[in-house]
Motif scaffolding. Structure first.
Motif, PDB file in Angstrom:
ATOM      1  N   THR A  12       0.816  -1.220   0.000  1.00  0.00           N
ATOM      2  CA  THR A  12       0.000   0.000   0.000  1.00  0.00           C
ATOM      3  C   THR A  12       0.853   1.276   0.000  1.00  0.00           C
ATOM      4  OG1 THR A  12      -0.185  -0.022   2.414  1.00  0.00           O
ATOM      5  CG2 THR A  12      -1.899  -1.182   1.183  1.00  0.00           C
ATOM      6  N   TYR A  16      -0.181   2.722  -5.197  1.00  0.00           N
ATOM      7  CA  TYR A  16      -1.261   1.763  -4.932  1.00  0.00           C
ATOM      8  C   TYR A  16      -2.476   2.474  -4.320  1.00  0.00           C
ATOM      9  CZ  TYR A  16      -3.635  -2.539  -3.652  1.00  0.00           C
ATOM     10  OH  TYR A  16      -4.564  -3.560  -3.558  1.00  0.00           O
ATOM     11  N   HIS A  20      -6.014   2.947  -6.243  1.00  0.00           N
ATOM     12  CA  HIS A  20      -7.169   2.313  -5.584  1.00  0.00           C
ATOM     13  C   HIS A  20      -8.280   3.350  -5.413  1.00  0.00           C
ATOM     14  CE1 HIS A  20      -9.707   0.787  -2.292  1.00  0.00           C
ATOM     15  NE2 HIS A  20      -9.543  -0.347  -2.941  1.00  0.00           N
ATOM     16  N   PRO A 224     -10.308  -5.627  -4.086  1.00  0.00           N
ATOM     17  CA  PRO A 224     -10.217  -4.181  -3.850  1.00  0.00           C
ATOM     18  C   PRO A 224     -11.557  -3.451  -3.908  1.00  0.00           C
ATOM     19  CG  PRO A 224      -8.888  -4.862  -5.773  1.00  0.00           C
ATOM     20  CD  PRO A 224      -9.507  -6.095  -5.228  1.00  0.00           C
ATOM     21  N   PHE A 248      -7.736  -1.502 -12.404  1.00  0.00           N
ATOM     22  CA  PHE A 248      -6.897  -1.033 -11.288  1.00  0.00           C
ATOM     23  C   PHE A 248      -5.450  -1.525 -11.476  1.00  0.00           C
ATOM     24  CE2 PHE A 248      -5.972  -2.161  -6.571  1.00  0.00           C
ATOM     25  CZ  PHE A 248      -5.246  -1.005  -6.378  1.00  0.00           C
TER      26      PHE A 248
END
Ligand SMILES: Cc1cc2nc3c(=O)[nH]c(=O)nc-3n(C[C@H](O)[C@H](O)[C@H](O)COP(=O)(O)O)c2cc1C
Length: 306
Positions: A12, A16, A20, A224, A248
Motif C-alpha cells: 500500500t 497503490y 485504488h 479491492p 486497477f
C-alpha cells in the motif's frame, strides 16, 4: 462508520493508494506502511511516500513504529517537520525483526512506552493521533496495561487487531477481548481482522454495534472493491468486480512501466499486488501470475482471469 485501508508493507505505497482511490472512488482512509528511524533519521523513501503528490488532497496518515520514548519523540518531531498533521502509532506489528527490538506489538506491555504515548499525545494537540494495536505479544490481556493510558488522551481512534503477535496472521480472533476493549475505551474503536466479504463487514457491525469503523488489509488487497460493494448496498457480480480489478492493476502496471527501469524490476513490483487475490481471481490465473517471468507471460496470466 468509517472504512480504513490498513497499511501493508510492500503493497500500500503511494501509487497503490492513489490508483485504488481513483478506481473505487470510495470514502476510505489510507495509511503509509510503518515509518521507522534509521540511524536517527527518516529514510528518504519513507518521506517520498508520505509527501508524494499521489496522496492527493485527502492525504494519507503516516504511521510510525518505535520502541522507546526517544524513538517516539524523535519520530513525532521529524514527522511534524515534514508536514504531518496526523500520525498513526504502530503498536501491533508482529514481525520478529520489529518485536525483537521492542517495537510494534512488543510495546503493548511496555509501561514506559505507554506513559510516553500518553504524554506525547497530550503535548501535541495540533496532531491528530490514532493507534493501531494488537492485544499483546503473547498474552491476550497485555492491552490492559496500555488502555488506561490511551484513555487519558484524545485519539481519533484505536484500531484493534484482536490477536497476539505470536499468532502472526493466523489463528482465532479474540472477539471477547475486542468487546471488552470496545466497552472500556474512552476513544472510538475500530475493528481490524479477517474481513473478506461484504457479509463479513455486516457481521462485525451486527456483533459490535458500538464500533466506530472497520479497517481491512488482506481482504481489500484480494478484493479491492470490497468497501465500495458494501457501501453500494449489494455484492457486485463477478464480471463487474473483475473488470474493475483489471483496470486497477492495469493502472498500476502503466504507472510502474513509466517509472521503473527494466522488465525484471517491473515484474517483481507488480506481481505481488495479486498475492492475496487467489479466492477472487481463481487458482489457475493466480498461480500463472505468480510464475510469470516476463511481461508477456504476465499479460497472458491476467487474461486467464475472465
Ligand atoms: C505483509 C504484511 C505487511 C504489513 N505491514 C503493516 C504495516 O506496515 N503497518 C501495520 O500497521 N500493519 C501492517 N500489517 C498488518 C495489517 O495492516 C493488518 O493489521 C493485518 O493484516 C490484519 O488485518 P487483515 O486480516 O484485514 O489482513 C501488515 C500485514 C501484512 C500481511
Amino acid at each position: 462508520m468509517n472504512f480504513h485501508f490498513a497499511p501493508v508493507q510492500g503493497h500500500t505505497d503511494a501509487p497503490y493508494r492513489h490508483f485504488h482511490a481513483m478506481t473505487y472512488g470510495c470514502d476510505t482512509s489510507y495509511y503509509t506502511p510503518f515509518i521507522r528511524l534509521e540511524r536517527g533519521e527518516l529514510r528518504q523513501r519513507d518521506i517520498k511516500d508520505f509527501t508524494s503528490p499521489l496522496n492527493g488532497e485527502s492525504g494519507v496518515v503516516p504511521q510510525i513504529i518505535f520502541r522507546d520514548p526517544e524513538e517516539l519523540t524523535s519520530l513525532v518531531r521529524l514527522m511534524k517537520e515534514n508536514g504531518a498533521s496526523a500520525i498513526n502509532l504502530n503498536m501491533g506489528c508482529p514481525f520478529p525483526l520489529q518485536t525483537g527490538h521492542g517495537r510494534g506489538a512488543a510495546t503493548v506491555a511496555n509501561p514506559i512506552v505507554a506513559e510516553c504515548v500518553e504524554r506525547v499525545v497530550n503535548e501535541n494537540p495540533d496532531i491528530d493521533f490514532s493507534v493501531k494495536m494488537r492485544l499483546g505479544f503473547s498474552d491476550p490481556d497485555e492491552w490492559r496495561n496500555l488502555l488506561p493510558h490511551l484513555n487519558n488522551c484524545r485519539l481519533s481512534h484505536v484500531a484493534v487487531h484482536p490477536r497476539v503477535a505470536r499468532q502472526q496472521y493466523g489463528g482465532d480472533l479474540y472477539y471477547d477481548r475486542f468487546a471488552t476493549i470496545l466497552s472500556e475505551s474512552a476513544n472510538p474503536v475500530i475493528f481490524n481482522g479477517e474481513i473478506h466479504t461484504p457479509d463479513d463487514i455486516r457481521n462485525i457491525l451486527d456483533k459490535f454495534p458500538g464500533v466506530a469503523g472497520i479497517m481491512i488489509a488482506r481482504g481489500l488487497l484480494g478484493r479491492p472493491s470490497l468497501v465500495a460493494e458494501y457501501l453500494s448496498g449489494e455484492e457486485w457480480p463477478r464480471e463487474k468486480r473483475i473488470g474493475l480489478m483489471e483496470q486497477f492493476h492495469r493502472r498500476l502496471l502503466d504507472y510502474y512501466t513509466d517509472t521503473l527501469c527494466g522488465e525484471n524490476q517491473l515484474i517483481s513490483k507488480i506481481k505481488p499486488f495479486w498475492e492475496y487475490a487467489e479466492a477472487e481471481i481463481g487458482r489457475k490465473p493466480w498461480k500463472c501470475i505468480k510464475k510469470a517471468t516476463n511481461i508477456a507471460k504476465y499479460h497472458s496470466a491476467v487474461a486467464m482471469i475472465s
